[in-house]
Design a protein around this motif. Sequence first.
Motif, PDB file in Angstrom:
ATOM      1  N   UNK A 160      -1.414  -0.804  -7.752  1.00 52.36           N
ATOM      2  CA  UNK A 160      -1.079  -0.628  -6.522  1.00 52.36           C
ATOM      3  C   UNK A 160      -2.330   0.119  -5.654  1.00 52.36           C
ATOM      4  N   UNK A 161      -2.327  -0.355  -4.426  1.00 55.51           N
ATOM      5  CA  UNK A 161      -3.399   0.389  -3.743  1.00 55.51           C
ATOM      6  C   UNK A 161      -2.771   1.719  -3.154  1.00 55.51           C
ATOM      7  N   UNK A 162      -3.238   2.903  -3.359  1.00 59.23           N
ATOM      8  CA  UNK A 162      -2.638   4.120  -3.113  1.00 59.23           C
ATOM      9  C   UNK A 162      -3.575   4.785  -2.331  1.00 59.23           C
ATOM     10  N   UNK A 163      -3.253   5.289  -1.040  1.00 57.82           N
ATOM     11  CA  UNK A 163      -4.377   5.863   0.019  1.00 57.82           C
ATOM     12  C   UNK A 163      -3.916   7.336   0.258  1.00 57.82           C
TER      13      UNK A 163
ATOM     14  N   UNK B 254       8.449  11.582  -6.938  1.00 59.29           N
ATOM     15  CA  UNK B 254       9.505  11.073  -7.520  1.00 59.29           C
ATOM     16  C   UNK B 254       9.619   9.453  -7.336  1.00 59.29           C
ATOM     17  N   UNK B 255       8.817   8.894  -6.922  1.00 55.64           N
ATOM     18  CA  UNK B 255       8.942   7.348  -6.800  1.00 55.64           C
ATOM     19  C   UNK B 255       7.812   6.697  -7.571  1.00 55.64           C
ATOM     20  N   UNK B 256       8.279   5.453  -8.017  1.00 54.52           N
ATOM     21  CA  UNK B 256       7.479   4.527  -8.920  1.00 54.52           C
ATOM     22  C   UNK B 256       6.428   3.890  -8.179  1.00 54.52           C
ATOM     23  N   UNK B 257       5.263   4.036  -8.839  1.00 50.86           N
ATOM     24  CA  UNK B 257       3.968   3.443  -8.259  1.00 50.86           C
ATOM     25  C   UNK B 257       3.547   2.457  -9.237  1.00 50.86           C
TER      26      UNK B 257
ATOM     27  N   UNK C 158       0.722  -1.133  -0.161  1.00 57.38           N
ATOM     28  CA  UNK C 158      -0.080   0.121  -0.046  1.00 57.38           C
ATOM     29  C   UNK C 158       0.946   1.247  -0.137  1.00 57.38           C
ATOM     30  N   UNK C 159       0.473   2.234  -0.611  1.00 59.99           N
ATOM     31  CA  UNK C 159       1.255   3.470  -1.081  1.00 59.99           C
ATOM     32  C   UNK C 159       0.752   4.614  -0.268  1.00 59.99           C
ATOM     33  N   UNK C 160       1.154   5.072   0.831  1.00 55.87           N
ATOM     34  CA  UNK C 160       0.704   6.216   1.604  1.00 55.87           C
ATOM     35  C   UNK C 160       1.080   7.495   1.205  1.00 55.87           C
TER      36      UNK C 160
ATOM     37  N   UNK D 107      -6.946   2.713  -6.380  1.00 55.74           N
ATOM     38  CA  UNK D 107      -6.105   1.641  -7.243  1.00 55.74           C
ATOM     39  C   UNK D 107      -5.444   2.205  -8.427  1.00 55.74           C
ATOM     40  N   UNK D 108      -4.186   2.315  -8.672  1.00 56.80           N
ATOM     41  CA  UNK D 108      -3.486   2.791  -9.715  1.00 56.80           C
ATOM     42  C   UNK D 108      -3.817   1.883 -11.030  1.00 56.80           C
ATOM     43  N   UNK D 109      -4.386   2.295 -12.169  1.00 55.21           N
ATOM     44  CA  UNK D 109      -4.709   1.809 -13.369  1.00 55.21           C
ATOM     45  C   UNK D 109      -3.657   1.626 -14.167  1.00 55.21           C
ATOM     46  N   UNK D 110      -2.607   2.392 -14.183  1.00 50.02           N
ATOM     47  CA  UNK D 110      -1.294   2.320 -14.890  1.00 50.02           C
ATOM     48  C   UNK D 110      -0.004   2.654 -14.024  1.00 50.02           C
TER      49      UNK D 110
END
Length: 461
Positions: free
Chosen positions: A349-352, A342-345, A58-60, A333-336
């Motif tokens: 991925x779950x992004x909150x 500056x960070x790769x997602x 999960x990306x906070x 949720x990132x579709x692409x």
Amino acid sequence: MTVGSDEARAARTAPPGPPRRATFRLLKQLFTDRLALMGDNAGTYGDVVRIAIGPKAMYLVNHPDLAKHVLADNAANYHKGIGLQEARRALGDGLLTSDGETWKKQRRTIQPVFQPKRISRQAAVVASEVDDLIKRLAAHDGPVEILHEMTGLTLGVLGKTLLDAELGGYETLGHSFEAVQDQAMFEAVTLSMVPQWVPLKKQLEFRTARDDLRRIADELVEQRLADPVENGEDVLSRLIASGSEQGASRERMRDELITLLLAGHETTASTLGWAFHLIDEHPEVGERLHAEAIEVLGDRLPEHEDLRRLTFTVAVVEEVMRLYPPVWLLPRIAQADDEIGGYHVPAGSDVVVVPYTLHRHPDFWTDPERFDPGRFDAANPAGRPPRYAYIPFGAGPRFCIGNSLGVMEAVFVLAMAARDLELRKVAGKVVEPEAMLSLRVRGGLPMTVHRRDRTRRANAA
């Protein structure tokens, strides 16, 4: 990591985050203290954090600029995520859980009901409902469960202002929505690994609640079909008309209605619960609210124009929503593949974005844990933080459609309650947040009701 640092960083660098050996601690927090999970990691690792729990990462995101990127600038790349995906079992493809073209059609159908002019015309209805609430509270001799009362109020207001319907007979609605939230969060934290057929107490309560909500929604639609409103502007009328034009199924109408019932009452009821708790903790705030209500309202009911005059009351509502935003988590949720700060997602991925932590970011709020309505003093707009540092109603295309009605309702309740009553927590009650789909007070909020002498108190102030 903060925004704008180290531009030379490779685009595919992963954000910092807790090590794998912290998995057990993270799991425990995920189950028992989700606010600490978000706050601790944001405080330790910065504005973009990768939290890996088992097979999931999960990306906070915890910075105004990055929140703007996810919720507004690149919103098309981010669909609804954790919790809301699981809630789809009860809410279906309603406005809260749908995406893409389905969501756009639904938004266009309902949007006219929330136009400012129409909401302003509902002020008298809201004030009358609040007046009935104040009278009920004043009649209590012993403790009263404030959250139950606020739920009843907000459902009543929702029925009369948005549905042109009476919801007073549906006393199970609040409990059913609580069971839906419990199950949705249970599925989210267990990564949906517990089969739905397992007869756990939560699962059984959820099924009963889902059936109850569907029954109520169907009854409301049937009642309107049997007694249509000519040129009706309410949600029920618009859903029925839209369904006829677009060939939408009865199931789709039910999904929309259940979603509106949940979102339309839960957030305001939660905000009011936190407001009464904080006012009890800060009696000087209660006295200022009382004095303002006496000065602005006197003995009459509030009107829509009073929102511009009840400046301190509005500031209290805003500060309550800063500390305890009813929608504490905005999951996506990132579709692409994307780059955030500056960070790769990676795609999938779950992004909150977490308003609860963003509203406490020390770079944008002085003494962020302190309850201070003065932060929102209308006379000092320059003192406000950046736009995306304060997002109690979300942001971007999915900004909460009912924000104006919710704020008006909360302001009317606090002004009228402060004018006539004092609410004090029952001795020994420990108030703790419970982070479900909304941020509610764990275990309810029993309070005692004490009537005020308007003239004496106003003169004393």
